[in-house]
Scaffold this motif. Structure first.
Motif: not given
Length: 95
Positions: A10-13, A19-21
């Motif tokens: 899950w690290t990349e996700t 980043i999005y938030l």
């Protein structure tokens, strides 16, 4: 001990989500939400500080907030039965 919320796949996700938030501002949208909302927060949350949860609860027109001490961002993993009980009670109150 190891962090039970850590899953290497899950690290990349998760990084992309953070980043999005970091780039999006949902404060105006939150002010327009008039549905019952439950904000549960761990006092020791290092990802999203408890003051952020309190601020979110203030933006939402119809919210209830509760803070849990001794847990962080992994509140649902550390206290699943408590979280489930809070959600069920909230849903029954707003059915």
């Amino acid at each position: 001990g190891p962090d039970i919320a850590y899953v290497p796949e899950w690290t990349e996700t998760m990084q992309n989500g953070l980043i999005y938030l970091e780039k999006i501002d949902l404060r105006k949208a939150a002010k327009n939400i008039d549905l019952p909302a439950l904000v549960l927060h761990g006092q020791d949350d290092a990802v999203f500080p408890v003051t952020g949860g309190e601020y979110l609860a203030k933006l939402l027109k119809n919210s209830k907030t509760k803070t849990y001490y001794g847990v962080g961002h992994d509140l649902p993993l550390r206290k699943p039965q408590v979280v489930a009980k809070e959600i069920m009670a909230f849903m029954q109150a707003h059915a």
